[in-house]
Design a protein around this motif. Sequence first.
Motif, PDB file in Angstrom:
ATOM      1  N   ASN A  27     170.178  51.768  46.279  1.00 48.89           N
ATOM      2  CA  ASN A  27     168.818  51.695  45.745  1.00 48.89           C
ATOM      3  C   ASN A  27     168.840  50.836  44.482  1.00 48.89           C
ATOM      4  OD1 ASN A  27     167.592  53.398  47.682  1.00 48.89           O
ATOM      5  ND2 ASN A  27     168.373  55.203  46.615  1.00 48.89           N
ATOM      6  N   TRP A  28     168.160  49.701  44.537  1.00 48.21           N
ATOM      7  CA  TRP A  28     168.111  48.787  43.397  1.00 48.21           C
ATOM      8  C   TRP A  28     166.687  48.748  42.847  1.00 48.21           C
ATOM      9  CZ3 TRP A  28     172.811  47.286  41.907  1.00 48.21           C
ATOM     10  CH2 TRP A  28     173.830  47.236  42.860  1.00 48.21           C
ATOM     11  N   SER A  29     166.573  48.723  41.546  1.00 49.73           N
ATOM     12  CA  SER A  29     165.245  48.691  40.927  1.00 49.73           C
ATOM     13  C   SER A  29     164.475  47.434  41.310  1.00 49.73           C
ATOM     14  CB  SER A  29     165.368  48.781  39.396  1.00 49.73           C
ATOM     15  OG  SER A  29     166.019  47.624  38.882  1.00 49.73           O
ATOM     16  N   PHE A  30     165.196  46.355  41.614  1.00 51.57           N
ATOM     17  CA  PHE A  30     164.545  45.076  41.927  1.00 51.57           C
ATOM     18  C   PHE A  30     164.289  44.909  43.421  1.00 51.57           C
ATOM     19  CE2 PHE A  30     169.129  44.596  41.203  1.00 51.57           C
ATOM     20  CZ  PHE A  30     169.556  44.196  42.454  1.00 51.57           C
ATOM     21  N   GLY A  31     164.605  45.895  44.228  1.00 47.65           N
ATOM     22  CA  GLY A  31     164.366  45.800  45.658  1.00 47.65           C
ATOM     23  C   GLY A  31     162.897  46.002  46.000  1.00 47.65           C
ATOM     24  N   GLY A  32     162.470  45.469  47.124  1.00 53.08           N
ATOM     25  CA  GLY A  32     161.093  45.647  47.569  1.00 53.08           C
ATOM     26  C   GLY A  32     160.143  44.639  46.952  1.00 53.08           C
ATOM     27  N   PRO A  33     158.912  44.578  47.461  1.00 48.46           N
ATOM     28  CA  PRO A  33     157.952  43.559  46.994  1.00 48.46           C
ATOM     29  C   PRO A  33     157.501  43.752  45.549  1.00 48.46           C
ATOM     30  CG  PRO A  33     156.894  45.106  48.497  1.00 48.46           C
ATOM     31  CD  PRO A  33     158.360  45.396  48.556  1.00 48.46           C
ATOM     32  N   PHE A  34     157.621  44.975  45.007  1.00 44.63           N
ATOM     33  CA  PHE A  34     157.167  45.224  43.636  1.00 44.63           C
ATOM     34  C   PHE A  34     158.329  45.578  42.710  1.00 44.63           C
ATOM     35  CE2 PHE A  34     153.721  46.530  46.556  1.00 44.63           C
ATOM     36  CZ  PHE A  34     152.779  45.580  46.204  1.00 44.63           C
ATOM     37  N   GLY A  35     159.555  45.320  43.156  1.00 46.70           N
ATOM     38  CA  GLY A  35     160.718  45.672  42.355  1.00 46.70           C
ATOM     39  C   GLY A  35     160.841  44.836  41.088  1.00 46.70           C
ATOM     40  N   THR A  36     161.406  45.441  40.047  1.00 47.97           N
ATOM     41  CA  THR A  36     161.646  44.753  38.780  1.00 47.97           C
ATOM     42  C   THR A  36     163.048  45.098  38.279  1.00 47.97           C
ATOM     43  OG1 THR A  36     160.700  46.587  37.498  1.00 47.97           O
ATOM     44  CG2 THR A  36     159.213  44.783  38.114  1.00 47.97           C
ATOM     45  N   TYR A  37     163.553  44.271  37.399  1.00 52.75           N
ATOM     46  CA  TYR A  37     164.868  44.526  36.826  1.00 52.75           C
ATOM     47  C   TYR A  37     164.801  45.674  35.823  1.00 52.75           C
ATOM     48  CZ  TYR A  37     166.651  40.169  38.813  1.00 52.75           C
ATOM     49  OH  TYR A  37     167.049  39.170  39.676  1.00 52.75           O
ATOM     50  N   ASP A  38     165.859  46.464  35.794  1.00 49.44           N
ATOM     51  CA  ASP A  38     166.029  47.527  34.810  1.00 49.44           C
ATOM     52  C   ASP A  38     166.780  46.922  33.623  1.00 49.44           C
ATOM     53  OD1 ASP A  38     167.064  49.643  33.263  1.00 49.44           O
ATOM     54  OD2 ASP A  38     167.181  50.989  34.977  1.00 49.44           O
ATOM     55  N   ARG A  39     166.097  46.762  32.484  1.00 51.16           N
ATOM     56  CA  ARG A  39     166.693  46.071  31.332  1.00 51.16           C
ATOM     57  C   ARG A  39     167.947  46.770  30.815  1.00 51.16           C
ATOM     58  NH1 ARG A  39     163.061  43.384  33.736  1.00 51.16           N
ATOM     59  NH2 ARG A  39     162.440  41.493  32.699  1.00 51.16           N
ATOM     60  N   ALA A  40     167.930  48.089  30.770  1.00 47.67           N
ATOM     61  CA  ALA A  40     169.112  48.821  30.305  1.00 47.67           C
ATOM     62  C   ALA A  40     170.286  48.585  31.253  1.00 47.67           C
ATOM     63  CB  ALA A  40     168.794  50.310  30.194  1.00 47.67           C
ATOM     64  N   GLU A  41     170.005  48.568  32.546  1.00 51.48           N
ATOM     65  CA  GLU A  41     171.049  48.317  33.542  1.00 51.48           C
ATOM     66  C   GLU A  41     171.609  46.913  33.387  1.00 51.48           C
ATOM     67  OE1 GLU A  41     171.185  49.598  38.088  1.00 51.48           O
ATOM     68  OE2 GLU A  41     169.858  47.870  37.806  1.00 51.48           O
ATOM     69  N   LEU A  42     170.740  45.931  33.168  1.00 53.59           N
ATOM     70  CA  LEU A  42     171.197  44.557  32.995  1.00 53.59           C
ATOM     71  C   LEU A  42     172.066  44.410  31.749  1.00 53.59           C
ATOM     72  CD1 LEU A  42     168.064  42.386  33.897  1.00 53.59           C
ATOM     73  CD2 LEU A  42     169.967  43.082  35.363  1.00 53.59           C
ATOM     74  N   GLN A  43     171.699  45.075  30.677  1.00 55.57           N
ATOM     75  CA  GLN A  43     172.492  44.980  29.458  1.00 55.57           C
ATOM     76  C   GLN A  43     173.859  45.626  29.649  1.00 55.57           C
ATOM     77  OE1 GLN A  43     170.549  46.060  25.803  1.00 55.57           O
ATOM     78  NE2 GLN A  43     168.702  44.899  26.265  1.00 55.57           N
ATOM     79  N   ARG A  44     173.901  46.749  30.363  1.00 55.05           N
ATOM     80  CA  ARG A  44     175.201  47.369  30.653  1.00 55.05           C
ATOM     81  C   ARG A  44     176.027  46.453  31.559  1.00 55.05           C
ATOM     82  NH1 ARG A  44     171.967  52.061  31.520  1.00 55.05           N
ATOM     83  NH2 ARG A  44     172.235  51.792  33.775  1.00 55.05           N
ATOM     84  N   GLY A  45     175.370  45.829  32.541  1.00 57.51           N
ATOM     85  CA  GLY A  45     176.075  44.912  33.428  1.00 57.51           C
ATOM     86  C   GLY A  45     176.626  43.706  32.696  1.00 57.51           C
ATOM     87  N   TYR A  46     175.857  43.198  31.741  1.00 56.88           N
ATOM     88  CA  TYR A  46     176.362  42.087  30.927  1.00 56.88           C
ATOM     89  C   TYR A  46     177.600  42.519  30.149  1.00 56.88           C
ATOM     90  CZ  TYR A  46     176.986  39.106  26.888  1.00 56.88           C
ATOM     91  OH  TYR A  46     177.549  38.313  25.924  1.00 56.88           O
ATOM     92  N   GLN A  47     177.590  43.746  29.632  1.00 57.73           N
ATOM     93  CA  GLN A  47     178.738  44.244  28.876  1.00 57.73           C
ATOM     94  C   GLN A  47     179.980  44.313  29.764  1.00 57.73           C
ATOM     95  OE1 GLN A  47     178.021  47.921  26.770  1.00 57.73           O
ATOM     96  NE2 GLN A  47     180.149  48.101  26.077  1.00 57.73           N
ATOM     97  N   VAL A  48     179.806  44.756  31.014  1.00 60.84           N
ATOM     98  CA  VAL A  48     180.935  44.799  31.944  1.00 60.84           C
ATOM     99  C   VAL A  48     181.430  43.385  32.232  1.00 60.84           C
ATOM    100  CG1 VAL A  48     181.689  45.447  34.267  1.00 60.84           C
ATOM    101  CG2 VAL A  48     180.166  46.965  32.981  1.00 60.84           C
ATOM    102  N   TYR A  49     180.490  42.455  32.456  1.00 58.91           N
ATOM    103  CA  TYR A  49     180.903  41.075  32.701  1.00 58.91           C
ATOM    104  C   TYR A  49     181.703  40.541  31.520  1.00 58.91           C
ATOM    105  CZ  TYR A  49     180.893  36.048  32.782  1.00 58.91           C
ATOM    106  OH  TYR A  49     181.304  34.741  32.713  1.00 58.91           O
TER     107      TYR A  49
END
Length: 264
Positions: free
Chosen positions: A37-59
């Motif tokens: 289940n991804w926040s950005f999935g589906g026609p109205f999905g959007t990115y989860d900013r907190a998730e993106l920031q954590r993902g950037y930290q992992v990268y």
Amino acid sequence: MLKTSNIKTLLAALVLGFAALPALAAGGEEPPPPKQNWSFGGPFGTYDRAELQRGYQVYKEVCAACHAMKYVAFRNLADPGSLGFTAAEVKALAATFQVTDGPNDSGEMFQRPGLPQDKFPSPFPNEKAARASNGGAYPVDLSLVAKARGHGETGGPDYIRALLTGYEQPPAGFHLGEGLHFNKYFPGQQIAMPMPLNPDQVTYADGTKATVEQMAHDVSAFLMWAAEPKLEDRKRLGFKVMIFLLILTGLFIAAKKRVWADLK
């Protein structure tokens, strides 16, 4: 009765079939990545900013040791609809990377702290150096990997997350090549990259528990943003176009009824 030529053909086919069995056993057949289940999935999905920031930290703390993102600039982290960083935060983040620049007045290349306009640099000066440091394997650029793997809008992130969590001990009888690691989701189930994630490998700024599954999910979402930073804009535009087309269709239907009403 079978002719001699037919018998020879059958025996040859059997020999080839048995010869292929070791290759099949060595490679295996990878299962499909589990759907997430991804926040950005589906026609109205959007990115989860907190998730993106954590993902950037992992990268930054894990993936950037081997993988570049040559199509993404540091300043993109502050773009509308991105990670939500401020310009000052991006400037500070960029400065934590070392970027090759030059030549200087002496004709030599030099290292300097990154600037917002710089792209995420490769940790290696060239492909040969990258292969030499990774047992002959070349670490792929991660800019577009979420769009290059899998099918559909969320197929790429599904695959990346599955790959990062798919390291296991090889099953009995599985022939693992020298210097390779078993990963049940990688094509052929043998991969040169060692397991990159371990529990509590990063300390999230928001206090989220850094399990392997959590880090894999977060960095997969971040790589999806890197591959499609304008996803939210595209969906908003698509929604507006659909509303416009519905209204236009209604007007055409009303006009048709008006025109044909006088011909009855």
